[in-house]
Design an enzyme around this catalytic site. Structure first.
Site, PDB file in Angstrom:
ATOM      1  N   GLU A  75       0.816  -1.213   0.000  1.00 13.32           N
ATOM      2  CA  GLU A  75       0.000   0.000   0.000  1.00 13.32           C
ATOM      3  C   GLU A  75       0.854   1.270   0.000  1.00 13.32           C
ATOM      4  OE1 GLU A  75      -3.777   0.877   0.356  1.00 13.32           O
ATOM      5  OE2 GLU A  75      -3.080  -0.549  -1.142  1.00 13.32           O
ATOM      6  N   ASP A  76       1.906   1.256   0.804  1.00 15.17           N
ATOM      7  CA  ASP A  76       2.587   2.519   1.101  1.00 15.17           C
ATOM      8  C   ASP A  76       3.991   2.671   0.524  1.00 15.17           C
ATOM      9  OD1 ASP A  76       0.347   2.972   2.555  1.00 15.17           O
ATOM     10  OD2 ASP A  76       1.236   2.530   4.504  1.00 15.17           O
ATOM     11  N   ASP A  87     -23.082 -10.009  36.732  1.00 18.19           N
ATOM     12  CA  ASP A  87     -21.803 -10.676  36.474  1.00 18.19           C
ATOM     13  C   ASP A  87     -20.660  -9.712  36.176  1.00 18.19           C
ATOM     14  OD1 ASP A  87     -22.852  -9.852  34.117  1.00 18.19           O
ATOM     15  OD2 ASP A  87     -22.639 -11.765  33.078  1.00 18.19           O
TER      16      ASP A  87
END
Ligand code: MN
Length: 719
Positions: free
Chosen positions: A93-94, A276
């Site tokens: 991507e980068d 609980d």
């Protein structure tokens, strides 16, 4: 000195020491075999190299992010492939790095994972609609063929949430919302409790900071007393179990803040009404002990009726197993007690991730698929008593995605079977959209209607009011809805056409008797219909049109005439005009490919209507015995469509010849439907199926082909 330490000393450039890789190596060294480490160091160096000079929003060197993601996975003890993929997950991507480059350097396994994560990164969820979130989650799961892709993505999101403060407020809100609606539920479905709870806590405090603070303060205040009760109960139980000779780990636990918030929202209750929030967990060695401990707990404290759950006998869909019971502790405050084995505890914390953990024994032999199958069969065994439908749905989506998820132009998600085409998509939107569709765009590019759709694509259908379903669609649609709609339309169309053709054939067949359908008396028709077992005249037309009844024979019956010699009757008939535009009940034979200008003859083929052959077609010889099925036909003066014709071109075996011939064919304004080359000892025969208007057009095409050097002869295939 350990191997990892040696690598650190020798190979790491000083500048990168502070990036956290050393700590990652230490964790990896604790569970991975030494020989896996150099490959991981290579992945690190490659990643650090291509990310060199890039920074995160916080100002840290970019490489610190992939390393942190890898550390999250290392804490889950994931295999070397997952760790390498984590280190490389943002490369495509980068940076300048590509999937083929990663495949070459780190192998197919890692490349597939990195490619998968990169594809998920392109999807963004921003629909406000609740129902869409579930579809989006399924789309993510379906896109990740290998579940490790999801694990890397979850770790990526976890680290991004840890460092989200560096982003703008709007971005923080969008990412936090997406985390709560998409990623935390996926971690939950896969049973990875540690990631789920961290994603929820970070998502909640970012998305609804005010509510988070109020609830946190309330919990802190109310918690003091509860925690003291809890500690007392914990030591009581530990002592008692020891006295009975049971070895157990007893720990106190607190429900996570976001789970409490969700429960308050869901049940419209106040914090004090949630039983609980605090609890105790008892971990023992085997299943038998779980039930013994349960007995002891119930003897010691009064159980709250209706709160016992046996998830050991009936595990949850994500594989979670445990005994849950709520008891009134010493002060009457309800407390949840969970009892499970070490193994169950492992599954509860790590869920599906446990299946991709490095295990020395099966490392060499086990492929991803094998591991997935092992996980599946394990779950199958566990699940035999559980809600099988829900379980199967989960498994299908998780491991064998047989669905594709695609977007409409408005951002809605449609779920279709794998192999679906734009036509299926159109019918899924609406029957009218399907019936009127003429073209489709995928991600804004025009594509053929038979294109197969892939996950995450945006599909747009172009419609025209005059458009109609095409018979060829039936060949490639996969949804029942589309197939049924197309078939229903074609059946109706065929019936209409058959009725018209049948009427025409019958009135022609009546002409030799000087009879006319309009003037035929009912009294004459009725007994014939009865004899044929047909309800009404319309049905008779359809039957004749489809070739199930023979027009001259029916005409003979109507004329109350024996019919005489069939041949004679046939000879007296007027030819039927065909133009090629008759539709579904007139077809053109694929043996002789008749075209306008040829002498033709029609043959009534039962159920198919009329099939037109060339008069000299050899196939017809076999039909000579059934003269009543012949129909004299002739071409109308101006047929309005193109017809298929097959030609055989005998050539020398020369490179480039095919392209030259194809160019000459096009030059004659003629389209090629198909081409096949049969190579023979002394040359080649190229068989073209062409679309031509008539004999004149075909002659022009043949003339053009003959001028190509290397062409030795051209013949038309005619039966
Ligand atoms: Mn990332």
């Amino acid at each position: 000195m350990s191997y990892a330490a040696a690598i650190r000393e020798r190979r790491l450039p000083g500048a990168r020491r502070g990036d956290g890789f050393g700590a990652l190596l230490e964790t990896l060294e604790s569970y991975l075999p030494e020989e896996e480490l150099p490959g991981i160091v290579d992945a690190y160096e490659y990643s650090a190299g291509v990310h060199e000079g890039q920074q995160r929003h916080s100002g840290d060197p970019y490489i610190t992010h992939p390393i942190a993601v890898a550390r999250i996975l290392a804490e889950l003890h994931l295999d070397a492939g997952s760790i390498k993929a984590a280190l490389l997950h943002d490369v495509v991507e980068d940076t300048e790095g590509t999937v083929p480059e990663i495949r070459e350097q780190f192998g197919e396994d890692v490349a597939v994972l990195v490619d998968g994560v990169s594809k998920l990164d392109k999807l963004r969820f921003d629909s406000a609609r609740e129902a869409q979130a579930e579809s989006f989650r399924k789309m993510l799961l379906a896109m990740a063929r290998d579940l490790r892709v999801i694990l890397v993505k979850l770790a990526d999101r976890t680290h991004n949430m840890r460092t989200i403060e560096a982003l703008s407020p709007e971005k923080q809100r969008r990412i936090a919302k997406e985390t709560l609606e998409i990623y935390a539920p996926i971690a939950n479905r896969l049973g990875i409790y540690s990631l789920k709870s961290e994603l929820e806590t970070l998502g909640f405090s970012t998305y609804q900071p005010f509510r988070y603070r109020v609830l946190k303060n309330a919990l802190d205040k109310a918690g003091g007393k509860q925690r003291r009760v809890l500690a007392k109960l914990q030591s009581q139980l530990t002592k008692l179990l020891a006295k009975q000779g049971i070895e157990a780990r007893v720990t106190g636990r607190e429900k996570h803040i976001y789970s409490i918030y969700q429960k308050m929202q869901r049940k419209h209750v106040h914090l004090s009404e949630i039983a609980d929030v605090f609890g105790i967990r008892v971990i023992v060695e085997d299943i038998e002990l779980c039930y013994r401990v349960l007995g002891i707990v119930h003897q010691l404290y009064k159980p709250m009726p209706g709160r016992f759950r046996d998830y050991i006998a009936i595990p949850r869909v994500n594989g979670y197993q445990s005994l849950h019971t709520t008891v009134f502790g010493t002060t009457g405050v309800p407390l949840e007690v969970q009892i499970r084995t070490d193994e169950m505890d492992e599954v509860a914390e790590r869920g599906i991730a446990a299946n991709w953990q490095y295990k020395a024994v099966d490392k060499r032999t086990s492929t991803t698929e094998k591991r997935a199958r092992a996980w599946l069969s394990g779950l199958m065994e566990l699940q035999h008593a559980a809600n099988s439908e829900e379980f199967l749905e989960t498994v299908r989506v998780d491991l064998f995605p047989d669905k594709v998820y695609v977007f409409t132009p408005k951002g809605e998600i449609l779920r279709l079977p794998r192999g679906a085409t734009p036509v299926d998509f159109a019918y899924a939107v609406h029957t009218d959209v399907g019936n009127r569709c003429v073209a489709a765009k995928i991600d804004r590019r025009l594509v053929p209607l038979k294109t197969t759709l892939n996950n995450g694509e945006m599909v747009e259908i172009i419609t025209a009011r005059s458009a109609r379903p095409q018979p060829s669609w039936v060949g490639y649609v996969v949804t029942a809805k589309a197939r049924n709609a197309i078939r229903a339309y074609l059946r109706k169309l065929e019936k209409d056409e058959a009725r018209a053709l049948g009427k025409l054939l019958l009135s022609q067949a009546l002409r030799p008797y000087s009879l006319n359908l309009r003037r035929l008396r009912k009294a004459r028709i009725k007994p014939v219909l009865e004899e044929l077992g047909i309800d009404d005249l319309d049905t008779l037309y359809v039957e004749v049109g489809l070739g199930r009844r023979i027009a001259p024979i029916v005409a003979g019956m109507l004329a109350q005439d024996a019919g005489g010699d069939d041949m004679e009757v046939a000879a007296r008939r007027q030819p039927l005009d065909v133009a090629g535009t008759e539709g579904l009940v007139v077809d053109y034979a694929r043996c002789c490919y008749p075209i306008p200008g040829d002498d033709i003859i029609g043959f009534m083929s039962s159920g198919r209507g009329i099939v037109i052959h060339g008069e000299s077609c050899r196939t017809l010889a076999g039909y000579r015995k059934q003269p009543s099925k012949w129909i004299p036909v002739s071409w109308t003066s101006r047929p309005k469509r193109e017809f298929l014709s097959e030609i055989h071109v005998r050539t020398q075996d020369r490179v480039g010849l095919l392209a030259e011939i194809a160019a000459r064919i096009s030059a004659a304004d003629c389209n090629i439907d198909a081409v096949r080359v049969d190579t023979e000892a002394d040359g080649a025969v190229q068989v073209f199926r062409l679309r031509v208007r008539d004999r004149k057009h075909l002659a022009e095409v043949l003339r053009n082909i003959r001028t190509v050097p290397g062409v030795e002869g051209v013949t038309r295939q005619a039966g």
